[in-house]
Design a protein around this motif. Structure first.
Motif, PDB file in Angstrom:
ATOM      1  N   ALA A 115      68.598  33.251   2.802  1.00 30.76           N
ATOM      2  CA  ALA A 115      67.679  34.240   2.209  1.00 30.76           C
ATOM      3  C   ALA A 115      68.363  35.026   1.092  1.00 30.76           C
ATOM      4  O   ALA A 115      67.748  35.314   0.051  1.00 30.76           O
ATOM      5  CB  ALA A 115      67.171  35.188   3.294  1.00 30.76           C
ATOM      6  N   GLU A 116      69.611  35.359   1.290  1.00 30.96           N
ATOM      7  CA  GLU A 116      70.332  36.132   0.267  1.00 30.96           C
ATOM      8  C   GLU A 116      70.532  35.310  -1.009  1.00 30.96           C
ATOM      9  O   GLU A 116      70.439  35.825  -2.117  1.00 30.96           O
ATOM     10  CB  GLU A 116      71.660  36.644   0.829  1.00 30.96           C
ATOM     11  N   GLU A 119      67.058  34.981  -2.690  1.00 37.45           N
ATOM     12  CA  GLU A 119      66.592  36.232  -3.302  1.00 37.45           C
ATOM     13  C   GLU A 119      66.994  36.307  -4.779  1.00 37.45           C
ATOM     14  O   GLU A 119      66.241  36.803  -5.615  1.00 37.45           O
ATOM     15  CB  GLU A 119      67.172  37.431  -2.537  1.00 37.45           C
ATOM     16  N   THR A 124      61.899  39.137  -3.879  1.00 34.53           N
ATOM     17  CA  THR A 124      61.608  39.528  -2.491  1.00 34.53           C
ATOM     18  C   THR A 124      60.766  38.510  -1.724  1.00 34.53           C
ATOM     19  O   THR A 124      60.665  38.600  -0.499  1.00 34.53           O
ATOM     20  CB  THR A 124      60.904  40.900  -2.433  1.00 34.53           C
ATOM     21  N   TYR A 127      62.402  36.968   1.215  1.00 28.38           N
ATOM     22  CA  TYR A 127      62.354  37.597   2.542  1.00 28.38           C
ATOM     23  C   TYR A 127      61.198  37.024   3.367  1.00 28.38           C
ATOM     24  O   TYR A 127      61.301  36.845   4.574  1.00 28.38           O
ATOM     25  CB  TYR A 127      62.185  39.116   2.418  1.00 28.38           C
TER      26      TYR A 127
END
Lengths: 259, 89
Positions: A115-116, A119, A124, A127
């Motif tokens: 996810a990081e 991103e 977003t 997320y």
């Protein structure tokens, strides 16, 4: 081939290659003999050992390099095929360790890292992708913990714009029948799991996870394929939920989210 | 009383983690009696209904009289999780 292309200036002797690739020395010897004959490899003796090195001067070298690069891209794109093959086999086979999460802790750590990285690319929405993948992956652990039919854990893989999750667990039908014994088949079980608030964990007031998945996929115009047993649920960009009977059966669940 | 959920991490995803977070909140953050409990989602990156459901289920059981409020958030996972939980019977 990847071994030689990683450092084309390095020579290896036969048993060194066998050890590094876990392929038998006999098979490697046979293949290398053909490739030396074709001119793609060269061999030379040093002491008691025969060394092999890729020949960078042949026209074949660039062609093979391009071919291997493309093969690596397609392997990455075919994560769904890899997961499908894993859940289709009657007996468990191992998965590459980079996509196999034996425990929930491993899955969650990889999901966070995924996810990081995502991103940075999509903001977003990463997320939401993580939340959807998290619900599907955690569902596998919630319903199979201590009760995996063969191999514990899940497959979690990603390639650009898609995430694939799979488990060789009990599947949706068996889970739903814990609380709805009258549910007849995989298709009906999938419909219940995605549209009704019901949890297969008897005595617990739960069951929001897959409804959340369905809602986010619809709201974001993403698409989802979710297979369990003989049934395939497809949630398309047109926001239609379609369930079809498949000719083949899979163990547990297999999901692919395209975002 | 306000509970800042980021104190449990910014990836709030699994049921066991939600349960664990509640037990910790009960032991160290929550008063024995509370009229209103507010959840603050600031700094949260990922929240799932499973985590939230587990946390809220135990909170509501222990504080049946308390009003539970949610501080507004623009995080899409918080908005979607709250929507899913609110539609649950």
């Amino acid at each position: 081939m990847n071994l030689f292309l990683t450092d084309p200036n390095r020579a290896y002797y036969l048993h060194e290659i066998a050890k590094l690739t876990s392929i038998s020395a006999g098979n490697i010897r046979r293949e290398l003999k053909i490739m030396v004959k074709s001119g793609l490899f060269q061999s030379y003796r040093q002491g008691r050992l025969v060394y092999f090195i890729i020949n960078q001067d042949t026209v074949l070298f660039e062609a093979v390099k391009t071919l291997m690069k493309n093969a690596s891209v397609s392997a990455n794109e075919d994560i769904y095929g890899q997961a499908l093959s894993w859940v289709s086999k009657p007996t468990a086979s191992s998965l590459p360790k980079e996509i196999y999460c034996q425990t929930r802790d491993i899955f969650l750590a990889r999901l966070q890292s995924f996810a990081e990285r995502l991103e940075i690319k999509i903001g977003t929405d990463a997320y939401l992708v993580a939340a959807v993948a998290g619900e599907i992956g955690n569902n596998s652990f919630d319903h199979n913990l201590g009760n995996w039919p063969d191999l514990p854990g899940i497959c979690f893989a990603s390639s650009p714009n898609r995430v694939v999750l799979a488990d060789r667990g009990q599947g949706i039908l068996k889970t739903i029948r814990n609380v709805r014994p009258q549910v007849k088949n995989d298709a009906r079980a999938l419909k219940v799991a995605f549209t009704e608030v019901v949890s297969g964990r008897y005595g617990e007031k739960r069951g929001n996870g897959l409804k959340f998945v369905s809602s986010v996929v619809s709201d974001k115009n993403w698409s989802l394929r979710f297979q369990s047993g003989r049934a395939l649920l497809e949630l398309s960009k047109e926001k239609k939920l379609k369930i079809t009977e498949m000719p083949g059966i899979i163990r547990g669940c297999l999901a692919m989210l395209k975002y | 009383m306000t509970i800042k959920l980021y104190k449990f991490g910014d990836f709030l995803i699994s049921r066991p983690a939600g349960r664990d977070a509640y037990l910790s909140a009960k032991a160290y953050l929550l008063n024995k009696k509370a009229d209103a409990i507010e959840l603050d989602f600031e700094k949260i990156k990922v929240l799932t209904p499973s985590w939230l459901d587990e946390f809220l289920m135990m909170l509501k059981k222990d504080y049946p009289e308390a009003e539970i409020k949610y501080r507004p958030s623009d995080n899409p996972t918080v908005i979607s999780s709250l929507k899913t939980i609110s539609q649950s019977p």
